[in-house]
Design a protein around this motif. Structure first.
Motif, PDB file in Angstrom:
ATOM      1  N   SER A 209      54.452  41.270  36.178  1.00 36.88           N
ATOM      2  CA  SER A 209      53.151  41.224  36.831  1.00 36.88           C
ATOM      3  C   SER A 209      52.426  42.553  36.688  1.00 36.88           C
ATOM      4  O   SER A 209      52.863  43.569  37.226  1.00 36.88           O
ATOM      5  CB  SER A 209      53.333  40.887  38.317  1.00 36.88           C
ATOM      6  N   TYR A 210      51.310  42.531  35.969  1.00 36.59           N
ATOM      7  CA  TYR A 210      50.531  43.754  35.765  1.00 36.59           C
ATOM      8  C   TYR A 210      49.027  43.491  35.724  1.00 36.59           C
ATOM      9  O   TYR A 210      48.234  44.354  36.080  1.00 36.59           O
ATOM     10  CB  TYR A 210      50.964  44.454  34.471  1.00 36.59           C
ATOM     11  N   LEU A 211      48.595  42.306  35.272  1.00 34.41           N
ATOM     12  CA  LEU A 211      47.181  41.960  35.383  1.00 34.41           C
ATOM     13  C   LEU A 211      46.880  41.722  36.864  1.00 34.41           C
ATOM     14  O   LEU A 211      47.758  41.298  37.620  1.00 34.41           O
ATOM     15  CB  LEU A 211      46.872  40.715  34.559  1.00 34.41           C
ATOM     16  N   PRO A 212      45.661  41.979  37.329  1.00 32.70           N
ATOM     17  CA  PRO A 212      45.403  41.951  38.774  1.00 32.70           C
ATOM     18  C   PRO A 212      45.752  40.610  39.425  1.00 32.70           C
ATOM     19  O   PRO A 212      45.301  39.556  38.974  1.00 32.70           O
ATOM     20  CB  PRO A 212      43.894  42.221  38.865  1.00 32.70           C
ATOM     21  N   LEU A 213      46.555  40.656  40.486  1.00 30.72           N
ATOM     22  CA  LEU A 213      46.830  39.439  41.245  1.00 30.72           C
ATOM     23  C   LEU A 213      45.581  38.946  41.961  1.00 30.72           C
ATOM     24  O   LEU A 213      45.532  37.789  42.411  1.00 30.72           O
ATOM     25  CB  LEU A 213      47.944  39.702  42.269  1.00 30.72           C
ATOM     26  N   ALA A 214      44.565  39.794  42.056  1.00 29.67           N
ATOM     27  CA  ALA A 214      43.293  39.351  42.621  1.00 29.67           C
ATOM     28  C   ALA A 214      42.581  38.389  41.682  1.00 29.67           C
ATOM     29  O   ALA A 214      41.655  37.690  42.102  1.00 29.67           O
ATOM     30  CB  ALA A 214      42.397  40.563  42.899  1.00 29.67           C
ATOM     31  N   HIS A 215      43.011  38.357  40.417  1.00 20.08           N
ATOM     32  CA  HIS A 215      42.414  37.442  39.448  1.00 20.08           C
ATOM     33  C   HIS A 215      43.191  36.142  39.437  1.00 20.08           C
ATOM     34  O   HIS A 215      44.411  36.112  39.569  1.00 20.08           O
ATOM     35  CB  HIS A 215      42.413  38.078  38.053  1.00 20.08           C
ATOM     36  N   VAL A 216      42.479  35.053  39.243  1.00 23.13           N
ATOM     37  CA  VAL A 216      43.088  33.732  39.356  1.00 23.13           C
ATOM     38  C   VAL A 216      44.188  33.490  38.331  1.00 23.13           C
ATOM     39  O   VAL A 216      45.164  32.773  38.607  1.00 23.13           O
ATOM     40  CB  VAL A 216      41.998  32.639  39.269  1.00 23.13           C
ATOM     41  N   ALA A 217      44.100  34.094  37.139  1.00 25.81           N
ATOM     42  CA  ALA A 217      45.108  33.839  36.106  1.00 25.81           C
ATOM     43  C   ALA A 217      46.481  34.359  36.528  1.00 25.81           C
ATOM     44  O   ALA A 217      47.485  33.644  36.443  1.00 25.81           O
ATOM     45  CB  ALA A 217      44.677  34.476  34.781  1.00 25.81           C
ATOM     46  N   GLY A 333      40.338  28.917  30.888  1.00 28.98           N
ATOM     47  CA  GLY A 333      40.188  28.517  32.276  1.00 28.98           C
ATOM     48  C   GLY A 333      39.257  29.440  33.027  1.00 28.98           C
ATOM     49  O   GLY A 333      38.847  30.483  32.507  1.00 28.98           O
ATOM     50  N   MET A 334      38.936  29.054  34.233  1.00 28.39           N
ATOM     51  CA  MET A 334      38.006  29.804  35.066  1.00 28.39           C
ATOM     52  C   MET A 334      38.551  29.880  36.485  1.00 28.39           C
ATOM     53  O   MET A 334      39.470  29.131  36.852  1.00 28.39           O
ATOM     54  CB  MET A 334      36.637  29.100  35.096  1.00 28.39           C
ATOM     55  N   THR A 335      37.972  30.750  37.283  1.00 25.18           N
ATOM     56  CA  THR A 335      38.343  30.826  38.684  1.00 25.18           C
ATOM     57  C   THR A 335      38.170  29.464  39.348  1.00 25.18           C
ATOM     58  O   THR A 335      39.016  29.023  40.139  1.00 25.18           O
ATOM     59  CB  THR A 335      37.461  31.867  39.416  1.00 25.18           C
ATOM     60  N   GLU A 336      37.092  28.777  39.010  1.00 20.17           N
ATOM     61  CA  GLU A 336      36.772  27.504  39.649  1.00 20.17           C
ATOM     62  C   GLU A 336      37.786  26.410  39.331  1.00 20.17           C
ATOM     63  O   GLU A 336      37.896  25.419  40.064  1.00 20.17           O
ATOM     64  CB  GLU A 336      35.369  27.051  39.227  1.00 20.17           C
ATOM     65  N   GLN A 337      38.520  26.542  38.221  1.00 18.47           N
ATOM     66  CA  GLN A 337      39.522  25.539  37.819  1.00 18.47           C
ATOM     67  C   GLN A 337      40.938  25.960  38.222  1.00 18.47           C
ATOM     68  O   GLN A 337      41.901  25.324  37.817  1.00 18.47           O
ATOM     69  CB  GLN A 337      39.484  25.338  36.298  1.00 18.47           C
ATOM     70  N   PHE A 338      41.066  27.010  38.961  1.00 12.82           N
ATOM     71  CA  PHE A 338      42.330  27.648  39.291  1.00 12.82           C
ATOM     72  C   PHE A 338      43.080  28.037  38.016  1.00 12.82           C
ATOM     73  O   PHE A 338      44.226  27.662  37.785  1.00 12.82           O
ATOM     74  CB  PHE A 338      43.214  26.790  40.199  1.00 12.82           C
TER      75      PHE A 338
END
Length: 556
Positions: A209-217, A333-338
């Motif tokens: 885990s290194y990409l922001p957990l605040a990001h949906v991906a 994908g997008m935030t809106e699609q989880f």
């Protein structure tokens, strides 16, 4: 065993009680680990404390931190207490922090590891309580350690309904104030099941885990899928220790964005020229040894699934990794699609395409070529914004992604560009910048680029950012001349593949780094086109007048 994230966590708490779940670097080479039982014990204690605050059911609680073990434990605690988590990127300006906390009406914020904690904490309104997690560099009103040490754990299995709100994820804000996409617990379950169908995740897998957990991906692919599979999560400490952290984790499932895949490639090529590496890889026996050594040096020798997304990856980079034995599978994908709507399937992937629709998402194109999606993991709407929610959907319930796309005869999707990013030249012709940027970024030595134009120009042109530290090397006349020739030749090859109205008239190379702090990219390194164009527009006339295919902008 059921599929909702808390149900899974309770299951692993008993089933894998003594197995390591979270592995956190603590500095100076020290590593702290939590078994499932230990992680859930801390989360239960924090949940009990949160519940004792007696906020209304569904109250929002924010998490503002880089990725750490406490990030995931805080999320679990928030859910167990009956509240809703609001992730905040760990590199926002104070004004953005304040906007999100006020808009979400968050009652409390967990403050963790940050690059500039003093600046970010200034954005926390006085009405919002603070709890500092370990590795937080500043004093907060409450501390995680003291709460955990003095609070008895919450007992039982407090599992919200599948359609209960789990999180409000604010978009990364490429075009203005971010919108808060509301996702329920079912979104985690649906996407995890779809991932499991494709990847067959097991407890033997390892996540990094290194990409922001605040990001949906990262939220979906690491937190959500680790809860689903029971597999351990390893965290990165810093950029300086990134390679060592990756080698320590040796992930089996690894997702990255194009800019970082290209950095990995450039790092290898800096140590071994591409021609020599290709020669060694072509040798039957030695080639296998070299492949293994290169991937081991990157910490990617155990990867069985390598994903990429967020932007297009140049085909040459895909081919380079494939030559190393690593198939980069693009997704979309997008935030809106989880997090994701399509994924490339091993054996059916097509370079330049982002794959096929996943089990919990339908995909089609509108008459105008816009990508439309729908599915049970899609957002419940934008928080406190019913008007934008209505605008996001067609009348028959399909999400309007804003992306232009094409589908091939096997249902694989290609993203052509953003509907709003297309611009019209003075000749009245429309240009989609993203495909051209992908081609331009394939040249080694280009870190990022923006293709722009508009009514003031007959032809599009590009603005190019070099890797950090490369500008200094380019002060050497010989190095600059050589790179100028490489860029000119590369642009000629690109233009030969484009329609006449898409030809790049010139490339302007600039000295600045496009950073989040400068407001030029999002926390996920997506270009903020409006901000970049506003930043450089005053130089356009000067660049045009040079009449050169490659313009060096020596003054910031």
């Amino acid at each position: 065993m059921q599929d909702l994230p808390l149900q899974r966590a309770f299951y692993w708490e008993k089933k894998r009680a003594n197995s390591v779940y979270l592995s956190q670097p603590m500095g100076e080479g020290k590593i702290r680990e939590w078994t499932w039982a230990q992680a859930m014990n801390e989360a239960r204690r924090m949940a009990a404390w949160l519940k004792a605050q007696d906020w209304e059911q569904g109250a929002r609680v924010a998490i503002m931190s880089k990725n750490t073990a406490w990030w995931i434990m805080a999320d679990l605690a928030i859910w167990m207490a009956g509240y809703v988590s609001v992730p905040i990127y760990p590199n926002l300006q104070s004004d953005s922090v304040r906007q999100i906390l006020e808009h979400s009406d968050s009652k409390l914020v967990f403050v963790g590891k940050l690059d500039d904690p003093q600046s970010m904490i200034e954005g926390i309104p006085r009405s919002v309580a603070q709890v500092g997690t370990p590795l937080c560099a500043i004093k907060t009103q409450e501390s995680w350690e003291s709460i955990v040490a003095t609070t008895q754990p919450l007992q039982g299995k407090h599992t919200p309904a599948s359609d209960a709100l789990a999180t409000v994820i604010y978009t990364s804000g490429t075009t203005g104030f971010p919108k808060g996409a509301m996702h329920d617990f079912a979104a985690f379950a649906h996407t995890s099941k779809a991932l499991h169908q494709l990847l067959r995740g097991t407890q033997a897998d390892r996540f990094f885990s290194y990409l922001p957990l605040a990001h949906v991906a990262e939220r979906c692919l690491v937190e959500g899928f680790s809860l689903y599979t029971g597999a351990p999560v390893f965290f990165a400490e810093s950029l300086d220790t990134f390679v060592q952290d990756l080698q320590r984790a040796r992930p089996t499932l690894f997702f990255s964005v194009p800019r970082l895949w290209m950095k990995f490639q450039q790092g290898v090529m800096a140590k071994m020229p591409s021609r020599k590496l290709n020669l060694l890889l072509s040798l039957p026996v030695l080639g296998r040894v070299v492949r293994k050594k290169v991937l081991h040096g990157l910490g990617l020798d155990s990867v069985r699934f390598a994903g990429t997304g967020a932007a297009a990856l140049p085909p040459s980079v895909v081919a380079w990794y494939r030559h190393l034995g690593l198939e980069l599978l693009e997704g979309y994908g997008m935030t809106e699609q989880f997090a994701f709507a399509t994924i490339s399937v091993p054996g059916r992937m097509r370079v330049g395409f982002v794959g096929e629709s996943i089990a919990c998402c339908d995909v089609k194109l509108s008459d105008q070529g816009e990508v439309l999606t729908r599915g049970p993991a899609h957002m419940k709407g934008y928080f406190l914004n019913p008007e934008q929610t209505r605008d996001a959907y067609t009348q028959d319930g399909w999400l309007k992604t804003g992306d232009c796309g094409e589908l091939d005869d096997q249902g694989r999707l290609r993203i052509v560009g953003r509907m709003k990013e297309q611009f019209k030249t003075s000749k009245g012709k429309y240009v989609a910048p993203a495909p051209i940027e992908s081609k331009l970024a394939a040249l080694a030595g280009i870190e990022a680029c923006l293709v722009t134009g508009g009514a003031e120009s007959h032809q599009p042109f590009a603005i190019v950012m070099l890797p950090e530290g490369r500008w200094s090397a380019m002060r050497n006349p010989g190095a600059r001349s050589e790179f100028t020739s490489q860029v000119s030749a590369h642009v000629e090859r690109i233009n030969a593949e484009l329609d006449q109205h898409e030809h790049l008239s010139f490339v302007a190379i600039v000295p600045e780094q496009w950073t989040v702090e400068a407001g030029l990219v999002t926390p996920t390194l997506k270009l903020k086109r409006n901000a970049l164009e506003a930043h450089y527009r005053k130089h356009y006339d000067q660049w045009f007048k040079r009449g050169s295919p490659v313009v060096w902008h020596d003054h910031a």
